[in-house]
Design a protein around this motif. Structure first.
Motif, PDB file in Angstrom:
ATOM      1  N   TYR A 112      -5.700 -28.675  14.634  1.00 46.31           N
ATOM      2  CA  TYR A 112      -4.500 -29.464  14.900  1.00 46.31           C
ATOM      3  C   TYR A 112      -3.342 -29.094  13.974  1.00 46.31           C
ATOM      4  O   TYR A 112      -2.285 -29.714  14.053  1.00 46.31           O
ATOM      5  N   ASP A 113      -3.557 -28.118  13.115  1.00 50.29           N
ATOM      6  CA  ASP A 113      -2.521 -27.631  12.199  1.00 50.29           C
ATOM      7  C   ASP A 113      -1.932 -28.779  11.387  1.00 50.29           C
ATOM      8  O   ASP A 113      -0.718 -28.989  11.346  1.00 50.29           O
ATOM      9  N   ILE A 114      -2.813 -29.527  10.742  1.00 53.62           N
ATOM     10  CA  ILE A 114      -2.389 -30.663   9.923  1.00 53.62           C
ATOM     11  C   ILE A 114      -2.954 -30.505   8.512  1.00 53.62           C
ATOM     12  O   ILE A 114      -3.902 -29.753   8.290  1.00 53.62           O
ATOM     13  N   THR A 115      -2.388 -31.231   7.598  1.00 51.47           N
ATOM     14  CA  THR A 115      -2.782 -31.105   6.199  1.00 51.47           C
ATOM     15  C   THR A 115      -3.569 -32.330   5.741  1.00 51.47           C
ATOM     16  O   THR A 115      -3.646 -33.348   6.436  1.00 51.47           O
ATOM     17  N   ALA A 116      -4.142 -32.223   4.557  1.00 53.86           N
ATOM     18  CA  ALA A 116      -4.932 -33.306   3.970  1.00 53.86           C
ATOM     19  C   ALA A 116      -5.017 -33.082   2.471  1.00 53.86           C
ATOM     20  O   ALA A 116      -4.599 -32.034   1.957  1.00 53.86           O
ATOM     21  N   THR A 117      -5.576 -34.069   1.776  1.00 56.00           N
ATOM     22  CA  THR A 117      -5.748 -34.007   0.325  1.00 56.00           C
ATOM     23  C   THR A 117      -7.215 -34.236  -0.003  1.00 56.00           C
ATOM     24  O   THR A 117      -7.833 -35.153   0.546  1.00 56.00           O
ATOM     25  N   PHE A 118      -7.757 -33.422  -0.905  1.00 58.42           N
ATOM     26  CA  PHE A 118      -9.145 -33.561  -1.333  1.00 58.42           C
ATOM     27  C   PHE A 118      -9.177 -34.037  -2.784  1.00 58.42           C
ATOM     28  O   PHE A 118      -8.604 -33.391  -3.667  1.00 58.42           O
ATOM     29  N   PHE A 119      -9.842 -35.158  -3.017  1.00 60.95           N
ATOM     30  CA  PHE A 119     -10.115 -35.643  -4.367  1.00 60.95           C
ATOM     31  C   PHE A 119     -11.543 -35.216  -4.708  1.00 60.95           C
ATOM     32  O   PHE A 119     -12.502 -35.615  -4.026  1.00 60.95           O
ATOM     33  N   VAL A 120     -11.684 -34.408  -5.767  1.00 60.13           N
ATOM     34  CA  VAL A 120     -12.988 -33.791  -6.050  1.00 60.13           C
ATOM     35  C   VAL A 120     -13.330 -33.944  -7.530  1.00 60.13           C
ATOM     36  O   VAL A 120     -12.541 -33.557  -8.399  1.00 60.13           O
ATOM     37  N   PRO A 121     -14.510 -34.488  -7.845  1.00 61.50           N
ATOM     38  CA  PRO A 121     -14.929 -34.550  -9.253  1.00 61.50           C
ATOM     39  C   PRO A 121     -15.072 -33.153  -9.861  1.00 61.50           C
ATOM     40  O   PRO A 121     -15.425 -32.189  -9.163  1.00 61.50           O
ATOM     41  N   GLY A 122     -14.839 -33.061 -11.158  1.00 63.49           N
ATOM     42  CA  GLY A 122     -14.915 -31.773 -11.830  1.00 63.49           C
ATOM     43  C   GLY A 122     -16.252 -31.079 -11.671  1.00 63.49           C
ATOM     44  O   GLY A 122     -16.314 -29.853 -11.473  1.00 63.49           O
ATOM     45  N   GLN A 123     -17.357 -31.827 -11.781  1.00 63.64           N
ATOM     46  CA  GLN A 123     -18.672 -31.199 -11.634  1.00 63.64           C
ATOM     47  C   GLN A 123     -18.877 -30.631 -10.237  1.00 63.64           C
ATOM     48  O   GLN A 123     -19.540 -29.601 -10.072  1.00 63.64           O
ATOM     49  N   VAL A 124     -18.316 -31.275  -9.220  1.00 63.98           N
ATOM     50  CA  VAL A 124     -18.426 -30.745  -7.859  1.00 63.98           C
ATOM     51  C   VAL A 124     -17.605 -29.465  -7.738  1.00 63.98           C
ATOM     52  O   VAL A 124     -18.027 -28.500  -7.093  1.00 63.98           O
ATOM     53  N   VAL A 125     -16.447 -29.431  -8.358  1.00 58.63           N
ATOM     54  CA  VAL A 125     -15.639 -28.221  -8.375  1.00 58.63           C
ATOM     55  C   VAL A 125     -16.441 -27.067  -8.967  1.00 58.63           C
ATOM     56  O   VAL A 125     -16.427 -25.938  -8.445  1.00 58.63           O
ATOM     57  N   GLU A 126     -17.157 -27.338 -10.039  1.00 57.60           N
ATOM     58  CA  GLU A 126     -17.928 -26.296 -10.711  1.00 57.60           C
ATOM     59  C   GLU A 126     -19.172 -25.883  -9.926  1.00 57.60           C
ATOM     60  O   GLU A 126     -19.567 -24.714  -9.956  1.00 57.60           O
ATOM     61  N   ARG A 127     -19.791 -26.806  -9.213  1.00 54.13           N
ATOM     62  CA  ARG A 127     -21.055 -26.528  -8.529  1.00 54.13           C
ATOM     63  C   ARG A 127     -20.876 -25.886  -7.162  1.00 54.13           C
ATOM     64  O   ARG A 127     -21.811 -25.281  -6.631  1.00 54.13           O
TER      65      ARG A 127
END
Length: 271
Positions: free
Chosen positions: A52-67
């Protein structure tokens, strides 16, 4: 006039389960529920956003970013932003000031390393602020917060004795996927809602908000929960309903916060 539509996803992965009970790390079924989000739910979400060519925002914990580096890269390749959601998903209200400060620092560092961009906004992992949270947001340069339930419109976040320059983007439990779709066999009596019932709630909320200038429509979702096919149907039908109205604009939280900031600051400074 269009209504800002803010799609947000809290990609907590297994931390949604283990942060509340560290013993959960030794429970494969608990952990597997979290794995579903980055591994299965996320690709479905990214495909829908692309379709649909739309945007969004992801809130991600630091440990999830690393894993989950491959999944983080997929989010970035889609042109989407990753914002601050603590480091271990520990409930802020259970942390002392030093512990909460460490959560802020570690997550900010992890996100900056992985994305090349310092996070601009923060969402509490516990749907609660502590007496230290606002000060920490300011220290780490947060431009917006998405935590409160006090309005349908953006406003400046209040500290105890002053109004800050941080833009608060409120949301509501009625527009969150966990109360209606999350299930655990450890909580007796908890049931899951039919997708059709949730679709009615979400679309009726949008239809009401779009009639009121100055409001925004924010959905708060979790890839491990909304990522099931039946729940993705709810999200897609909501997106189609919003687009069909011709009265909506999909924005990232950061972009919307920057749009409304000048007016909010001018209003604050005039009082």
């Amino acid at each position: 006039m269009t209504t800002p539509v803010l799609l947000t996803f809290d990609m907590d992965a297994e931390l949604l389960w283990t942060a509340r009970d560290p013993a959960g790390a030794d429970k494969p079924v608990w952990v597997s529920q979290g794995h579903y989000g980055p591994k299965v739910g996320l690709p479905r979400i990214l495909a829908l956003l692309r379709r649909y060519d739309i945007t969004a925002t992801f809130f991600v914990p630091g440990q999830v970013v690393e894993r989950y580096p491959a999944q983080i890269e997929a989010i970035l390749e889609a042109g989407l932003t990753i914002e601050h959601h603590s480091h271990t998903h520990a409930w802020s209200e259970k942390l002392d000031e030093e512990q909460e400060a460490e959560e802020f620092r570690l997550a900010a560092d992890a996100i900056t390393r992985a994305t090349g961009r310092a996070p601009q906004g923060w969402r509490s992992p516990a749907a609660e602020l502590t007496p230290h949270s606002v000060k920490l947001m300011e220290k780490h340069g947060m431009r917006f917060s998405s935590n409160l339930f006090d309005s349908d419109s953006a406003h400046l976040l209040d500290a105890r004795d002053r109004t800050t320059g941080i833009v608060e983007l409120p949301f509501a439990w009625a527009l969150v996927d966990t109360p209606v779709f999350m299930y655990t066999n450890r909580v007796a009596g908890r049931v899951m809602s039919a997708p059709s019932a949730v679709l009615e709630t979400w679309t009726r909320e949008f239809d009401g908000l779009v009639e009121e200038p100055g409001t925004h429509f924010m959905l708060a979702m979790h890839p491990q929960i909304i990522g099931r096919p039946s729940r993705m149907w709810v999200l897609e039908q909501t997106v189609r309903h919003v687009l069909a109205s011709g009265r909506a604009e999909f924005l990232s939280c950061a972009d919307y916060a920057e749009r409304v900031r000048p007016g909010l600051l001018a209003e604050r400074d005039a009082t």
